[in-house]
Design a protein around this motif. Structure first.
Motif, mmCIF file in Angstrom:
data_model
loop_
_atom_site.group_PDB
_atom_site.id
_atom_site.type_symbol
_atom_site.label_atom_id
_atom_site.label_comp_id
_atom_site.label_asym_id
_atom_site.label_seq_id
_atom_site.Cartn_x
_atom_site.Cartn_y
_atom_site.Cartn_z
ATOM 1 N N HIS A 155 5.299 9.933 25.766
ATOM 2 C CA HIS A 155 5.503 10.786 24.356
ATOM 3 C C HIS A 155 5.937 9.917 23.307
ATOM 4 O O HIS A 155 6.489 10.371 22.152
ATOM 5 N N ALA B 168 -2.454 10.771 21.967
ATOM 6 C CA ALA B 168 -1.294 11.837 22.264
ATOM 7 C C ALA B 168 -1.730 13.130 22.381
ATOM 8 O O ALA B 168 -1.712 13.875 23.121
ATOM 9 N N VAL C 7 0.096 16.041 24.150
ATOM 10 C CA VAL C 7 1.723 15.535 23.800
ATOM 11 C C VAL C 7 1.624 16.442 22.493
ATOM 12 O O VAL C 7 0.998 16.247 21.622
#
Length: 122
Positions: A82, A110, A115
């Protein structure tokens, strides 16, 4: 300085063959950009730390993107879980949209990994 348009920049996943160019971009960027704020010993320590980090980065699941203009690698970015762990643009290509494209690639990656929030380490 020639004008670069965002459509002239391509971004892809880095390959093992890109490693030396990635290191050189990092070295050039740190030497040029950091020289205004750090002395030579601090820059050397920063470079030593960064080269160690990227030599083991992929073992930790890091994904690295490279930006190219006319088949020349001009920047790279890295995502570790992350965290945005790197964004470097060669000094000759700053302020041309390269960093923006590299960050966009990281954001898309991501999202594909679900994420919810990215952290940037400076």
């Amino acid at each position: 300085m020639s004008q670069t348009h965002p459509q002239d920049i391509s971004v892809r996943i880095a390959q093992p063959k890109d490693r030396n160019q990635i290191f050189q971009i990092q070295i050039d960027a740190i030497h040029v950009i950091c020289s205004r704020d750090y002395n030579s010993e601090q820059i050397a320590a920063l470079l030593d730390d960064k080269q160690l980090q990227y030599s083991v980065g992929n073992e930790w699941g890091e994904v690295v993107f490279v930006a190219e203009i006319e088949d020349t690698i001009v920047g790279f970015s890295a995502l570790l879980r992350h965290r945005v762990s790197a964004v470097y643009v060669h000094p000759h290509y700053v302020r041309r949209g390269v960093g923006r494209q590299l960050l966009t690639a990281l954001e898309r990656e991501a999202v594909s990994r679900h994420v919810k929030r990215l952290a940037v380490m400076a």
